[in-house]
Design a protein around this motif. Structure first.
Motif, mmCIF file in Angstrom:
data_model
loop_
_atom_site.group_PDB
_atom_site.id
_atom_site.type_symbol
_atom_site.label_atom_id
_atom_site.label_comp_id
_atom_site.label_asym_id
_atom_site.label_seq_id
_atom_site.Cartn_x
_atom_site.Cartn_y
_atom_site.Cartn_z
ATOM 1 N N UNK A 7 8.439 1.154 -0.945
ATOM 2 C CA UNK A 7 7.714 -0.013 -0.456
ATOM 3 C C UNK A 7 7.424 0.110 1.037
ATOM 4 N N UNK A 8 8.381 0.568 1.809
ATOM 5 C CA UNK A 8 8.191 0.727 3.257
ATOM 6 C C UNK A 8 7.108 1.755 3.544
ATOM 7 N N UNK A 9 7.138 2.879 2.839
ATOM 8 C CA UNK A 9 6.105 3.907 3.024
ATOM 9 C C UNK A 9 4.733 3.348 2.662
ATOM 10 N N UNK A 10 4.665 2.574 1.598
ATOM 11 C CA UNK A 10 3.406 1.957 1.195
ATOM 12 C C UNK A 10 2.882 0.993 2.242
ATOM 13 N N UNK A 11 3.742 0.152 2.775
ATOM 14 C CA UNK A 11 3.305 -0.802 3.796
ATOM 15 C C UNK A 11 2.839 -0.093 5.062
ATOM 16 N N UNK A 43 -14.294 5.643 5.501
ATOM 17 C CA UNK A 43 -13.973 5.556 4.072
ATOM 18 C C UNK A 43 -12.573 6.092 3.788
ATOM 19 N N UNK A 44 -12.147 7.095 4.536
ATOM 20 C CA UNK A 44 -10.794 7.628 4.380
ATOM 21 C C UNK A 44 -9.739 6.601 4.750
ATOM 22 N N UNK A 45 -10.003 5.837 5.809
ATOM 23 C CA UNK A 45 -9.065 4.780 6.191
ATOM 24 C C UNK A 45 -9.002 3.684 5.131
ATOM 25 N N UNK A 46 -10.146 3.374 4.535
ATOM 26 C CA UNK A 46 -10.160 2.363 3.470
ATOM 27 C C UNK A 46 -9.353 2.857 2.264
ATOM 28 N N UNK A 47 -9.495 4.130 1.937
ATOM 29 C CA UNK A 47 -8.722 4.707 0.831
ATOM 30 C C UNK A 47 -7.229 4.694 1.169
ATOM 31 N N UNK A 48 -6.884 5.032 2.409
ATOM 32 C CA UNK A 48 -5.476 4.977 2.821
ATOM 33 C C UNK A 48 -4.920 3.568 2.667
ATOM 34 N N UNK A 49 -5.705 2.572 3.055
ATOM 35 C CA UNK A 49 -5.264 1.189 2.896
ATOM 36 C C UNK A 49 -5.022 0.856 1.425
ATOM 37 N N UNK A 50 -5.972 1.232 0.567
ATOM 38 C CA UNK A 50 -5.854 0.914 -0.863
ATOM 39 C C UNK A 50 -4.659 1.618 -1.498
ATOM 40 N N UNK A 51 -4.502 2.899 -1.195
ATOM 41 C CA UNK A 51 -3.374 3.655 -1.760
ATOM 42 C C UNK A 51 -2.051 3.097 -1.243
ATOM 43 N N UNK A 53 -1.448 0.062 -0.254
ATOM 44 C CA UNK A 53 -1.199 -1.239 -0.873
ATOM 45 C C UNK A 53 -0.660 -1.084 -2.295
ATOM 46 N N UNK A 54 -1.223 -0.149 -3.044
ATOM 47 C CA UNK A 54 -0.735 0.094 -4.407
ATOM 48 C C UNK A 54 0.707 0.596 -4.375
ATOM 49 N N UNK A 55 1.013 1.526 -3.487
ATOM 50 C CA UNK A 55 2.374 2.046 -3.380
ATOM 51 C C UNK A 55 3.346 0.935 -2.981
ATOM 52 N N UNK A 56 2.929 0.071 -2.058
ATOM 53 C CA UNK A 56 3.789 -1.033 -1.630
ATOM 54 C C UNK A 56 4.064 -2.000 -2.783
ATOM 55 N N UNK A 57 3.035 -2.310 -3.562
ATOM 56 C CA UNK A 57 3.220 -3.221 -4.691
ATOM 57 C C UNK A 57 4.140 -2.602 -5.731
ATOM 58 N N UNK A 58 3.977 -1.319 -6.005
ATOM 59 C CA UNK A 58 4.855 -0.638 -6.967
ATOM 60 C C UNK A 58 6.296 -0.660 -6.473
ATOM 61 N N UNK A 59 6.498 -0.397 -5.193
ATOM 62 C CA UNK A 59 7.849 -0.420 -4.634
ATOM 63 C C UNK A 59 8.466 -1.805 -4.670
#
Length: 68
Positions: A7-11, A43-51, A53-59
Motif C-alpha cells: 500500500x505504501x509503495x502504491x501511494x 502520459x507516462x505520469x498519468x499511467x504511473x498515477x493509475x498503476x 492507485x491500483x496497487x494502493x487499493x490492492x494493498x
C-alpha cells in the motif's frame, strides 16, 4: 506487514505520478522526484498515477482482509 508495504509503495507511486502530471499540465515542468532521473512524458505520469492507485487499493484491501 506485506500488505502495508504494498500500500505504501502504491501511494508513493500514485503521488509521484500525480505530481509529475500536474506539474507538466499546470506548471512549467514536472514536480516530484522522478523527473530528476528520467524524462517521462505526461502520459507516462498519468499511467504511473493509475498503476500506483491500483496497487494502493490492492494493498489497502489486503490489509483490511488480514485484520478480519
Amino acid at each position: 506487514m506485506k500488505n502495508e508495504t504494498i500500500a505504501i509503495i502504491g501511494w508513493i507511486t500514485a503521488v509521484q505520478g500525480a505530481l509529475g502530471a500536474g506539474g507538466r499540465l499546470y506548471g512549467d515542468g514536472p514536480w516530484g522526484l522522478l523527473h530528476q532521473w528520467w524524462d517521462i512524458p505526461t502520459a507516462g505520469y498519468v499511467v504511473l498515477f493509475a498503476v500506483g492507485a491500483v496497487i494502493a487499493v490492492v494493498g489497502e484491501t489486503g490489509r483490511k482482509r488480514a485484520k478480519a
